[in-house]
Write a protein that holds these residues in place. Sequence first.
Motif, PDB file in Angstrom:
ATOM      1  N   ALA A  72       0.848  -1.194   0.000  1.00 27.64           N
ATOM      2  CA  ALA A  72       0.000   0.000   0.000  1.00 27.64           C
ATOM      3  C   ALA A  72       0.885   1.246   0.000  1.00 27.64           C
ATOM      4  CB  ALA A  72      -0.919   0.000   1.206  1.00 27.64           C
ATOM      5  N   ILE A  73       0.756   2.044  -1.074  1.00 31.98           N
ATOM      6  CA  ILE A  73       1.587   3.231  -1.257  1.00 31.98           C
ATOM      7  C   ILE A  73       0.698   4.462  -1.178  1.00 31.98           C
ATOM      8  CG2 ILE A  73       3.242   4.369  -2.775  1.00 31.98           C
ATOM      9  CD1 ILE A  73       3.309   1.488  -4.233  1.00 31.98           C
ATOM     10  N   PRO A  74       0.923   5.339  -0.183  1.00 38.25           N
ATOM     11  CA  PRO A  74       0.112   6.554  -0.116  1.00 38.25           C
ATOM     12  C   PRO A  74       0.397   7.457  -1.310  1.00 38.25           C
ATOM     13  CG  PRO A  74       1.775   6.540   1.626  1.00 38.25           C
ATOM     14  CD  PRO A  74       1.912   5.259   0.882  1.00 38.25           C
ATOM     15  N   MET A  75      -0.639   8.084  -1.823  1.00 41.17           N
ATOM     16  CA  MET A  75      -0.515   8.992  -2.953  1.00 41.17           C
ATOM     17  C   MET A  75      -0.851  10.411  -2.499  1.00 41.17           C
ATOM     18  SD  MET A  75       0.298   7.372  -5.858  1.00 41.17           S
ATOM     19  CE  MET A  75       1.538   6.478  -4.927  1.00 41.17           C
ATOM     20  N   PRO A  76      -0.093  11.394  -2.979  1.00 39.59           N
ATOM     21  CA  PRO A  76      -0.392  12.774  -2.609  1.00 39.59           C
ATOM     22  C   PRO A  76      -1.677  13.244  -3.293  1.00 39.59           C
ATOM     23  CG  PRO A  76       1.302  12.721  -4.280  1.00 39.59           C
ATOM     24  CD  PRO A  76       1.041  11.297  -3.882  1.00 39.59           C
ATOM     25  N   PRO A  77      -2.331  14.251  -2.743  1.00 37.97           N
ATOM     26  CA  PRO A  77      -3.515  14.785  -3.407  1.00 37.97           C
ATOM     27  C   PRO A  77      -3.162  15.251  -4.821  1.00 37.97           C
ATOM     28  CG  PRO A  77      -3.263  15.729  -1.215  1.00 37.97           C
ATOM     29  CD  PRO A  77      -2.021  14.950  -1.505  1.00 37.97           C
ATOM     30  N   CYS A  78      -3.991  14.855  -5.768  1.00 39.80           N
ATOM     31  CA  CYS A  78      -3.723  15.182  -7.171  1.00 39.80           C
ATOM     32  C   CYS A  78      -5.047  15.185  -7.930  1.00 39.80           C
ATOM     33  CB  CYS A  78      -2.759  14.153  -7.760  1.00 39.80           C
ATOM     34  SG  CYS A  78      -2.169  14.526  -9.411  1.00 39.80           S
ATOM     35  N   ARG A  79      -5.146  16.038  -8.914  1.00 38.10           N
ATOM     36  CA  ARG A  79      -6.370  16.129  -9.707  1.00 38.10           C
ATOM     37  C   ARG A  79      -6.632  14.839 -10.465  1.00 38.10           C
ATOM     38  NH1 ARG A  79      -6.573  17.613 -14.927  1.00 38.10           N
ATOM     39  NH2 ARG A  79      -4.493  18.484 -14.791  1.00 38.10           N
ATOM     40  N   ASP A  80      -5.590  14.241 -11.011  1.00 33.55           N
ATOM     41  CA  ASP A  80      -5.716  13.009 -11.797  1.00 33.55           C
ATOM     42  C   ASP A  80      -5.243  11.812 -10.985  1.00 33.55           C
ATOM     43  OD1 ASP A  80      -6.540  14.436 -14.106  1.00 33.55           O
ATOM     44  OD2 ASP A  80      -4.445  14.953 -14.528  1.00 33.55           O
ATOM     45  N   PRO A  81      -5.827  10.643 -11.230  1.00 33.40           N
ATOM     46  CA  PRO A  81      -5.330   9.447 -10.537  1.00 33.40           C
ATOM     47  C   PRO A  81      -3.919   9.121 -11.007  1.00 33.40           C
ATOM     48  CG  PRO A  81      -6.967   8.848 -12.191  1.00 33.40           C
ATOM     49  CD  PRO A  81      -6.937  10.348 -12.132  1.00 33.40           C
ATOM     50  N   PRO A  82      -3.177   8.344 -10.230  1.00 28.35           N
ATOM     51  CA  PRO A  82      -1.814   7.986 -10.640  1.00 28.35           C
ATOM     52  C   PRO A  82      -1.822   7.175 -11.934  1.00 28.35           C
ATOM     53  CG  PRO A  82      -2.460   6.780  -8.671  1.00 28.35           C
ATOM     54  CD  PRO A  82      -3.544   7.746  -8.953  1.00 28.35           C
ATOM     55  N   ASN A  83      -0.825   7.410 -12.762  1.00 24.53           N
ATOM     56  CA  ASN A  83      -0.666   6.688 -14.020  1.00 24.53           C
ATOM     57  C   ASN A  83       0.392   5.604 -13.807  1.00 24.53           C
ATOM     58  OD1 ASN A  83      -0.470   5.825 -16.657  1.00 24.53           O
ATOM     59  ND2 ASN A  83       0.712   7.593 -17.336  1.00 24.53           N
ATOM     60  N   VAL A  84      -0.042   4.357 -13.738  1.00 29.16           N
ATOM     61  CA  VAL A  84       0.885   3.237 -13.547  1.00 29.16           C
ATOM     62  C   VAL A  84       1.375   2.818 -14.928  1.00 29.16           C
ATOM     63  CG1 VAL A  84       1.161   0.884 -12.694  1.00 29.16           C
ATOM     64  CG2 VAL A  84      -0.263   2.521 -11.428  1.00 29.16           C
ATOM     65  N   THR A  85       2.656   3.036 -15.186  1.00 29.63           N
ATOM     66  CA  THR A  85       3.219   2.747 -16.514  1.00 29.63           C
ATOM     67  C   THR A  85       3.803   1.348 -16.610  1.00 29.63           C
ATOM     68  OG1 THR A  85       5.325   3.773 -15.882  1.00 29.63           O
ATOM     69  CG2 THR A  85       3.683   5.178 -16.972  1.00 29.63           C
ATOM     70  N   GLN A  86       4.100   0.726 -15.463  1.00 31.39           N
ATOM     71  CA  GLN A  86       4.618  -0.644 -15.452  1.00 31.39           C
ATOM     72  C   GLN A  86       4.317  -1.235 -14.098  1.00 31.39           C
ATOM     73  OE1 GLN A  86       7.515  -2.035 -13.603  1.00 31.39           O
ATOM     74  NE2 GLN A  86       6.905  -3.986 -14.483  1.00 31.39           N
ATOM     75  N   VAL A  87       3.882  -2.518 -14.091  1.00 34.70           N
ATOM     76  CA  VAL A  87       3.613  -3.184 -12.819  1.00 34.70           C
ATOM     77  C   VAL A  87       3.750  -4.698 -12.992  1.00 34.70           C
ATOM     78  CG1 VAL A  87       1.109  -3.293 -13.214  1.00 34.70           C
ATOM     79  CG2 VAL A  87       1.992  -3.370 -10.881  1.00 34.70           C
ATOM     80  N   ASP A  88       4.397  -5.312 -12.030  1.00 36.70           N
ATOM     81  CA  ASP A  88       4.426  -6.769 -11.938  1.00 36.70           C
ATOM     82  C   ASP A  88       3.307  -7.153 -10.973  1.00 36.70           C
ATOM     83  OD1 ASP A  88       6.688  -7.005 -13.583  1.00 36.70           O
ATOM     84  OD2 ASP A  88       8.039  -6.673 -11.882  1.00 36.70           O
ATOM     85  N   GLY A  89       2.193  -7.594 -11.503  1.00 38.94           N
ATOM     86  CA  GLY A  89       1.024  -7.903 -10.695  1.00 38.94           C
ATOM     87  C   GLY A  89      -0.132  -7.005 -11.096  1.00 38.94           C
ATOM     88  N   ASP A  90      -1.017  -6.739 -10.164  1.00 37.23           N
ATOM     89  CA  ASP A  90      -2.186  -5.899 -10.405  1.00 37.23           C
ATOM     90  C   ASP A  90      -2.154  -4.722  -9.439  1.00 37.23           C
ATOM     91  OD1 ASP A  90      -3.395  -7.600 -12.380  1.00 37.23           O
ATOM     92  OD2 ASP A  90      -3.971  -8.955 -10.756  1.00 37.23           O
ATOM     93  N   TYR A  91      -3.006  -3.744  -9.700  1.00 35.46           N
ATOM     94  CA  TYR A  91      -3.090  -2.601  -8.802  1.00 35.46           C
ATOM     95  C   TYR A  91      -4.498  -2.024  -8.849  1.00 35.46           C
ATOM     96  CZ  TYR A  91      -3.034   0.487 -12.849  1.00 35.46           C
ATOM     97  OH  TYR A  91      -3.349   1.120 -14.022  1.00 35.46           O
ATOM     98  N   ILE A 118       5.221   4.547 -11.426  1.00 39.00           N
ATOM     99  CA  ILE A 118       4.051   5.404 -11.321  1.00 39.00           C
ATOM    100  C   ILE A 118       4.435   6.810 -11.742  1.00 39.00           C
ATOM    101  CG2 ILE A 118       2.273   6.262  -9.739  1.00 39.00           C
ATOM    102  CD1 ILE A 118       3.356   3.972  -7.789  1.00 39.00           C
ATOM    103  N   VAL A 119       3.534   7.478 -12.472  1.00 46.91           N
ATOM    104  CA  VAL A 119       3.725   8.881 -12.825  1.00 46.91           C
ATOM    105  C   VAL A 119       2.555   9.665 -12.245  1.00 46.91           C
ATOM    106  CG1 VAL A 119       3.979  10.567 -14.682  1.00 46.91           C
ATOM    107  CG2 VAL A 119       4.919   8.262 -14.962  1.00 46.91           C
ATOM    108  N   LEU A 120       2.887  10.698 -11.485  1.00 50.67           N
ATOM    109  CA  LEU A 120       1.878  11.574 -10.898  1.00 50.67           C
ATOM    110  C   LEU A 120       1.918  12.914 -11.620  1.00 50.67           C
ATOM    111  CD1 LEU A 120       2.726  10.882  -7.152  1.00 50.67           C
ATOM    112  CD2 LEU A 120       0.938   9.810  -8.527  1.00 50.67           C
ATOM    113  N   ALA A 121       0.759  13.431 -11.975  1.00 55.95           N
ATOM    114  CA  ALA A 121       0.674  14.685 -12.723  1.00 55.95           C
ATOM    115  C   ALA A 121       0.725  15.886 -11.774  1.00 55.95           C
ATOM    116  CB  ALA A 121      -0.604  14.710 -13.559  1.00 55.95           C
ATOM    117  N   THR A 122       1.725  15.883 -10.894  1.00 54.49           N
ATOM    118  CA  THR A 122       1.906  16.973  -9.949  1.00 54.49           C
ATOM    119  C   THR A 122       3.339  16.956  -9.434  1.00 54.49           C
ATOM    120  OG1 THR A 122       1.036  18.037  -7.962  1.00 54.49           O
ATOM    121  CG2 THR A 122       1.171  15.642  -7.938  1.00 54.49           C
TER     122      THR A 122
END
Length: 144
Positions: A72-91, A118-122
């Motif tokens: 579980a990775i906390p995400m900072p407040p952001c207008r857009d959801p995180p963009n997961v560009t690569q993952v081993d498994g599911d999210y 992960i890419v965050l637009a902020t």
Amino acid sequence: FNGEGILGLKQPDRPFPTGTALGVLKWRKQTQDESEVPLTINCWPSVSGSETYVNVEYESDGTRDLHNTVIAIPMPPCRDPPNVTQVDGDYRFDARQGVLFWDVGLVDASSTTGSMEIVLATQADESSVFPIQVNFDSASTFVD
């Protein structure tokens, strides 16, 4: 428990609460010996331009089977959801909690490492992706 070695409710005269999560046993082990840690998590957040890039990796020595592993990775407040560009498994992203759950599944001798990008637009504060929490099930105990 200490006196009789029996787990039970603090108030034995009350009925057992069914259908409700109940912590009957909690424990933790503190150690400075990292070889005893079943799963190592590395996280590298970095800001570039108007985005924040977060790379997360896990590594296990493969000596234990860790089932239902979720990071579980906390995400900072952001207008857009995180963009997961690569993952081993599911999210999945829980916007209400502001947490990205990385469902690794089984970590064993055949799957000792994995990564997520992960890419965050902020421009996020790098400390905003901490603390990272890990949950898993194991058929064997960690302390003898």
